[in-house]
Design an enzyme around this catalytic site. Structure first.
Site, PDB file in Angstrom:
ATOM      1  N   CYS A 158      26.036  41.649  32.889  1.00 43.14           N
ATOM      2  CA  CYS A 158      27.264  41.615  32.117  1.00 43.14           C
ATOM      3  C   CYS A 158      27.751  43.045  31.846  1.00 43.14           C
ATOM      4  O   CYS A 158      27.034  43.849  31.263  1.00 43.14           O
ATOM      5  CB  CYS A 158      26.997  40.877  30.810  1.00 43.14           C
ATOM      6  SG  CYS A 158      28.475  40.734  29.815  1.00 43.14           S
ATOM      7  N   ASN A 217      27.126  39.620  39.523  1.00 42.82           N
ATOM      8  CA  ASN A 217      27.776  39.387  38.250  1.00 42.82           C
ATOM      9  C   ASN A 217      29.165  40.022  38.368  1.00 42.82           C
ATOM     10  O   ASN A 217      29.570  40.422  39.448  1.00 42.82           O
ATOM     11  CB  ASN A 217      26.946  39.991  37.112  1.00 42.82           C
ATOM     12  CG  ASN A 217      27.198  39.262  35.799  1.00 42.82           C
ATOM     13  OD1 ASN A 217      28.349  39.064  35.392  1.00 42.82           O
ATOM     14  ND2 ASN A 217      26.132  38.845  35.124  1.00 42.82           N
ATOM     15  N   CYS A 261      47.368  51.195  72.579  1.00 46.23           N
ATOM     16  CA  CYS A 261      46.640  50.292  71.666  1.00 46.23           C
ATOM     17  C   CYS A 261      45.178  50.706  71.526  1.00 46.23           C
ATOM     18  O   CYS A 261      44.442  50.771  72.499  1.00 46.23           O
ATOM     19  CB  CYS A 261      46.723  48.847  72.173  1.00 46.23           C
ATOM     20  SG  CYS A 261      45.762  47.694  71.170  1.00 46.23           S
ATOM     21  N   CYS A 268      50.290  39.555  61.158  1.00 44.62           N
ATOM     22  CA  CYS A 268      51.115  38.515  61.787  1.00 44.62           C
ATOM     23  C   CYS A 268      51.044  37.239  60.953  1.00 44.62           C
ATOM     24  O   CYS A 268      49.962  36.773  60.625  1.00 44.62           O
ATOM     25  CB  CYS A 268      50.617  38.227  63.200  1.00 44.62           C
ATOM     26  SG  CYS A 268      51.515  36.880  63.999  1.00 44.62           S
TER      27      CYS A 268
HETATM   28  C1  LIG Z   1      34.199  33.926  31.127  1.00 49.53           C
HETATM   29  C2  LIG Z   1      32.970  34.311  31.882  1.00 49.53           C
HETATM   30  C3  LIG Z   1      31.782  34.456  31.197  1.00 49.53           C
HETATM   31  C4  LIG Z   1      30.638  34.805  31.861  1.00 49.53           C
HETATM   32  N1  LIG Z   1      29.498  34.872  31.179  1.00 49.53           N
HETATM   33  C5  LIG Z   1      28.325  35.147  31.819  1.00 49.53           C
HETATM   34  C6  LIG Z   1      27.104  35.089  31.151  1.00 49.53           C
HETATM   35  O1  LIG Z   1      27.027  34.795  29.965  1.00 49.53           O
HETATM   36  N2  LIG Z   1      25.988  35.377  31.838  1.00 49.53           N
HETATM   37  C7  LIG Z   1      26.008  35.695  33.171  1.00 49.53           C
HETATM   38  O2  LIG Z   1      24.952  35.921  33.758  1.00 49.53           O
HETATM   39  N3  LIG Z   1      27.163  35.744  33.845  1.00 49.53           N
HETATM   40  C8  LIG Z   1      28.322  35.460  33.200  1.00 49.53           C
HETATM   41  N4  LIG Z   1      29.501  35.443  33.902  1.00 49.53           N
HETATM   42  C9  LIG Z   1      29.507  35.806  35.340  1.00 49.53           C
HETATM   43  C10 LIG Z   1      29.408  34.569  36.240  1.00 49.53           C
HETATM   44  O3  LIG Z   1      28.198  33.874  36.046  1.00 49.53           O
HETATM   45  C11 LIG Z   1      29.485  34.948  37.722  1.00 49.53           C
HETATM   46  O4  LIG Z   1      28.431  35.816  38.030  1.00 49.53           O
HETATM   47  C12 LIG Z   1      30.777  35.632  38.088  1.00 49.53           C
HETATM   48  O5  LIG Z   1      31.848  35.020  37.407  1.00 49.53           O
HETATM   49  C13 LIG Z   1      31.055  35.618  39.594  1.00 49.53           C
HETATM   50  O6  LIG Z   1      31.179  34.316  40.110  1.00 49.53           O
HETATM   51  P1  LIG Z   1      32.596  33.603  40.390  1.00 49.53           P
HETATM   52  O7  LIG Z   1      33.373  34.524  41.264  1.00 49.53           O
HETATM   53  O8  LIG Z   1      32.272  32.296  41.011  1.00 49.53           O
HETATM   54  O9  LIG Z   1      33.264  33.432  39.080  1.00 49.53           O
HETATM   55  C14 LIG Z   1      30.674  35.078  33.234  1.00 49.53           C
HETATM   56  C15 LIG Z   1      31.870  34.937  33.933  1.00 49.53           C
HETATM   57  C16 LIG Z   1      33.007  34.562  33.265  1.00 49.53           C
HETATM   58  C17 LIG Z   1      34.293  34.367  33.992  1.00 49.53           C
HETATM   59  S1  SF4 Z   2      48.320  47.425  65.496  1.00 49.14           S
HETATM   60 FE1  SF4 Z   2      47.789  46.072  67.230  1.00 49.14          FE
HETATM   61  S2  SF4 Z   2      48.869  47.017  68.981  1.00 49.14           S
HETATM   62 FE2  SF4 Z   2      48.800  48.616  67.358  1.00 49.14          FE
HETATM   63  S3  SF4 Z   2      46.949  49.779  67.839  1.00 49.14           S
HETATM   64 FE3  SF4 Z   2      46.367  48.212  66.323  1.00 49.14          FE
HETATM   65  S4  SF4 Z   2      45.651  46.496  67.634  1.00 49.14           S
HETATM   66 FE4  SF4 Z   2      46.780  47.863  69.013  1.00 49.14          FE
END
Ligand SMILES: Cc1cc2nc3c(=O)[nH]c(=O)nc-3n(C[C@H](O)[C@H](O)[C@H](O)COP(=O)(O)O)c2cc1C
Ligand code: SF4
Ligand SMILES: Cc1cc2nc3c(=O)[nH]c(=O)nc-3n(C[C@H](O)[C@H](O)[C@H](O)COP(=O)(O)OP(=O)(O)OC[C@H]3O[C@@H](n4cnc5c(N)ncnc54)[C@H](O)[C@@H]3O)c2cc1C
Lengths: 441, 434
Positions: free
Chosen positions: B139, B204, B380, B390
């Site tokens: 955290c 985390n 290229c 694209c």
């Molecule tokens: C609101 C919130 C609270 C969190 N609290 C904790 C916590 O108490 N302990 C912990 O280990 N991670 C905590 N996390 C981290 C999450 O467990 C997790 O590692 C992180 O959000 C990345 O995963 P995600 O991209 O799926 O959200 C928290 C995340 C969020 C969003």
């Molecule tokens: S943008 Fe596309 S065409 Fe231009 S150098 Fe990179 S791969 Fe080649």
């Protein structure tokens, strides 16, 4: 109380609330979130085809990006720099044949970025503030006369005023706006938008309008040239083509543009008379507008009768579909041969046609439709001012709007080119730039 | 439907999808509903020491980054560990584990960095019947200011020390949860292994400020005009997490150390990617917080369907399969020569490839009359930018030049030998080695 079934040409076929609903905005404005989602679809193309397709060459990807990044008002500026009537154009442009047709997402998936609605979102944001966003250059002491306060004349006058010139507009009618005020379908320009937009446009300063002042009646071209440094003609198309069929003079037969003008000026739509069986002769935007609005007023049967095939109609596919969706019947390959009736029109007789081989010929077979009201929508024509060389039936101009007369420019419907609001704006603006260059040389 | 039963550290759960320690796992009510919805396991919201619980802010605790249509791309939080009394949490954990014996129940713990604190809490956690513990060394806000969370996770010696205390005082699996707020993730992972930890979980959250309010000039989320950094998570952090998982999976010093993959898992595909890079299972937080517990159905069905298509019968069949293909830059084959190819039928003529290449790459795309875009092989360098920008999938592809042909850019014949930087003539080290 009348109804759609009441015979003759009568007012009040629909209750007031239905009329209000029928004549409401064709496309409701976006709210902020809708605009953000719609804007996000723009790919920000390189050398974007939509810019090329817009007659005023608005930087569309840029203004859409400005909406996406949270600044609709700044987006509005980008639009108005190129097209001072960008608000009206957002409402009336047949985008399906202009910018949106060119949108790569139209090619990719048949669903273009909704450029017109986004343009409205942006220009509405500017106008909501009620402050004119442009300022005038230092006064040049030059005076320019503009004839006609339609889109061409207004765009020209605004750009001239911005460059520091003083402008007098001579307008034959009692109100400004041209067909924005008298012609465009009511559901495209709601809440008196045309008048509000002109008010806002005049906020630049330096423009005075002489109403009820007609060229050829109250002023002459010679007189204007004598008293001004330059003259711009934006007089549109004043005359309406005749049907050339017997019965054309019967009661109930009239010009679609007049009907539309009356409708646009009506303070109470319930008081506006319309036929039970309406037939509109023509195939362009005017025909569609007259037909759709007749239907919306409560006519029971409305038919558009066009002399060639659907693909030749001036009205775009979108306009044709709009008419069909409102219950208008589109009859193609028919031409009027007579209007029957005892004093007033009762029936119209149409002859089937073929244009195989390129020339339009009647097949001899005819059909009669009930018709207590017949609208002519077969094109408007120029009432040419004296002394100007013509190109066909329109005023001849070069690329920058110069006419055959020295110090006289022209643009909009009265010159060659497509008859569209946006084209008129582009021509008015470009002529102003050319006038500016000529005056300052 | 392929069977997703996965065993991690000897703990078997019906699928490899665990809820990460966070608000979704903060109480009995949530966890029961999560299990009913189908989640394979949970890591209970981090417990602190006995006594008065921690206090959270009373204003907003989340910030967000939106993609198109307000799609949540990343969330940032300044929430602390559980703010409910230890006793309540322990009772709830005991009840839930008793009622859901087939689901994994891991208890996350964060107490001060002294042996007495850990010795006090561990037996109480053991009494719940939970399957294991996770040490929250990750955290990055609030708790770290008090010498816990990432303040521990950033010092490998502390990680090793605390892991050892836990192994000595608790007899079920010990997982060390790592912070990504560090330069080289391999050091804390090695420390965890040295301390005897059974596994690491990562990542985390990442220290972050999501945005600045331009009227009040305060960072968001704003509390009375001020903001402090929070921890970033969600889809936006996935690439960072994937790399860290891969780094640990392929480090000879930690090879074979079980990994629980966390960070932006939103779809079945994300989960498969983590597992292919060596994670034995995955943990999910933001996706559940965005879409609710039901999102697990897509994870389950999606992974099963994909396994059926590929003919995998167990998650063990694909776990770690991508690890051998993660290498160092210096070993990439410099004789692998490709060129961009634009499919003219698929091209919608937006010109984004042209703008990108012309303005920011190698001026290798021609714009011909009629908006026809074509690659100039003589320029290229195969950077792939055009492919990336694209908007039409598979419109631009990279084609390999066959051996024996001439690369018009270099004028050299393409060789099918494998040759990398370590042997390249321009490499001073390579020359020195001669
Ligand atoms: C609101 C919130 C609270 C969190 N609290 C904790 C916590 O108490 N302990 C912990 O280990 N991670 C905590 N996390 C981290 C999450 O467990 C997790 O590692 C992180 O959000 C990345 O995963 P995600 O991209 O799926 O959200 C928290 C995340 C969020 C969003
Ligand atoms: S943008 Fe596309 S065409 Fe231009 S150098 Fe990179 S791969 Fe080649
Ligand atoms: C019914 C109808 C519907 C239409 N719908 C659309 C649409 O949806 N979208 C679109 O893009 N275009 C539409 N158009 C076309 C568009 O309205 C015109 O192309 C545009 O208004 C042309 O602008 P303008 O300034 O050249 O002429 P106008 O708008 O015709 O303005 C000319 C002005 O000059 C004044 N004037 C004329 N003669 C004199 C004179 N002798 N002295 C002084 N003043 C004079 C007139 O009173 C008028 O104010 C429609 C046209 C009609 C008739």
């Amino acid at each position: 109380m009348t109804s759609p079934l009441t015979p003759g040409i009568v007012p009040g076929r629909l209750p007031a609330d239905r009329l209000t609903e029928n004549f409401d905005d064709l496309h409701a404005p976006y709210d902020g979130h809708e605009a953000a989602v719609a804007a996000d679809r723009c790919y920000f193309c390189h050398d974007a085809p939509c810019i090329t397709a817009c007659p005023t060459a608005i930087d569309i990807p840029l203004f859409i990006r400005q909406i996406a990044s949270g600044q609709p008002e700044a987006a509005g500026h980008t639009i108005l720099e190129q097209n001072i009537l960008g608000g009206m154009c957002a409402r009336v442009c047949p985008t399906e044949t202009l910018c949106e047709e060119a949108c790569v997402r139209e090619a990719a998936e048949g669903a273009p970025v909704e450029i017109g609605r986004l343009q409205r979102h942006a220009t509405d944001a500017v106008m909501a503030r009620q402050v004119h966003p442009f300022t005038r250059a230092a006064p040049t002491g030059k005076r320019v006369a503009v004839v006609g306060a339609g889109p061409a004349g207004l765009a020209c006058a605004h750009r001239l005023a911005m460059q520091g010139h003083d402008v007098v507009i001579h307008e034959a009618r009692p109100k400004p706006g041209g067909l924005n005020e008298y012609g465009i379908a009511a559901y495209k320009s709601t809440d008196d938008f045309a008048a509000r937009e002109v008010d806002w446009l005049l906020g630049i300063g330096g423009i005075t309008i002489a109403y009820g002042s007609a060229l050829g009646r109250d002023v002459t071209l010679e007189g204007l040239r004598d008293t001004h440094d330059a003259v711009f003609l934006g007089i549109g198309l004043g005359a309406v083509n005749a049907l050339g069929a017997p019965g054309d003079d019967k009661d109930g037969v009239s010009d679609a543009v007049n009907f539309i003008a009356e409708l646009r000026q009506a303070s109470d739509l319930a008081a506006l008379p319309v036929g039970r069986n309406v037939v509109v002769i023509g195939g362009g935007m005017t025909a569609v507008d007259a037909a759709v609005q007749s239907k919306l007023l409560g006519a029971e049967n409305v038919t558009i009768a066009y002399r060639r095939g659907r693909d030749r109609m001036g009205a775009s596919g979108f306009e044709q579909d709009l008419a069909a969706s409102k219950g208008v019947r589109i009859l193609t390959n028919v031409r009027p041969v007579a209007v029957h009736g005892n004093g007033a029109a009762a029936e119209i007789e149409l002859e089937y046609t073929t244009d195989a081989g390129g020339t339009l010929t009647g097949t001899g077979e005819t059909i009669r439709l009930a018709a207590d009201q017949v609208f002519r929508a077969i094109g408007q024509a120029l009432l040419p001012p004296e002394g100007l060389a013509l190109d066909g039936r329109k005023i001849r101009v070069d690329g920058a709007g110069r006419t055959s007369l020295d110090r006289v420019w022209a643009g909009g419907d009265c010159t060659t080119g497509e008859d569209l609001t946006v084209v008129a704006v582009a021509e008015g603006r470009d002529a102003a730039e050319d006038i500016h260059k000529a005056l300052m040389a | 439907m392929a069977d997703l039963t996965t065993t991690f550290l000897g703990i078997t759960s019906p699928n490899p999808f665990w809820l990460a320690s966070a608000p979704p796992t903060d109480k009995e009510y949530n966890v029961r509903r999560a299990f009913d919805a189908g989640w394979g396991g949970v890591v209970w919201k981090t417990l602190g020491e006995a006594g008065p619980p921690v206090v959270n802010v009373n204003g907003p605790r989340y910030g967000v980054i939106h993609g198109p249509d307000r799609r949540v791309m990343g969330i940032n939080n300044i929430e602390l560990i559980t703010d409910r009394p230890l006793e309540v949490n322990l009772e709830e954990i005991t009840r839930v584990k008793r009622d859901y014996p087939d689901r994994a129940m891991i208890v996350s713990i964060m107490v001060p960095c002294d042996e007495r604190s850990w010795k006090e809490i561990l037996p109480r956690v053991a009494d719940t019947g939970a399957d294991g513990i996770e040490l929250n060394f990750g955290c990055p806000h609030g708790m770290s200011e008090r010498g816990m969370g990432s303040a521990v996770g950033q010092v490998p010696e502390y990680i090793e020390m605390v892991a050892r205390w836990c192994k000595e005082n608790y007899d079920k699996p010990v997982i060390v949860k790592l912070t990504p707020n560090i330069t080289d993730i391999r050091y804390p992972a090695r420390a965890a292994r040295a301390g005897g930890a059974d596994a690491v979980s990562l990542i985390n959250t990442i220290s972050s400020i999501t945005s600045v309010n331009l009227d009040t000039f305060s960072p968001e989320p704003m509390i009375d005009g001020k903001g402090s950094h929070g921890g970033y998570c969600g889809p936006a952090v996935k690439p960072i997490a994937l790399n860290m998982v891969a780094e640990i999976a392929r480090d000879p010093e930690t090879a074979g150390l079980p990994i629980s993959g966390i960070g932006g898992v939103t779809t079945w595909r994300d989960a498969v990617e983590f597992m292919a890079l060596g994670a034995g299972n995955v943990q999910v937080c933001t996706a559940a917080m965005t879409y609710g517990f039901k999102i697990v159905e897509d994870l389950i069905r999606g992974m099963s369907h994909w396994m059926d298509e590929k003919g995998y019968r167990s998650t063990a069949d694909f776990i770690g399969r991508a690890v051998p293909n993660v290498t160092d830059w210096q070993y990439l084959n410099l004789n692998y020569v490709t060129k961009a190819r634009i499919d003219q039928d698929a091209c919608i003529k937006c010109g984004r490839c042209y703008a990108a290449c012309e303005d920011t790459s190698h001026q290798a795309i021609w714009m011909h009359e009629g908006r026809v875009f074509e690659v100039n092989d003589a320029e290229c360098v195969a950077c792939n930018l055009c492919v990336d920008v694209c908007p039409v999938e598979a419109c631009i592809t990279m084609e390999r030049l066959p051996a024996g042909t001439v690369d018009p850019r270099t004028g050299r014949i393409v060789s099918d030998d494998y040759a990398n930087w370590t042997t390249h003539p321009n490499n001073p080290a390579a020359r020195a080695a001669e």
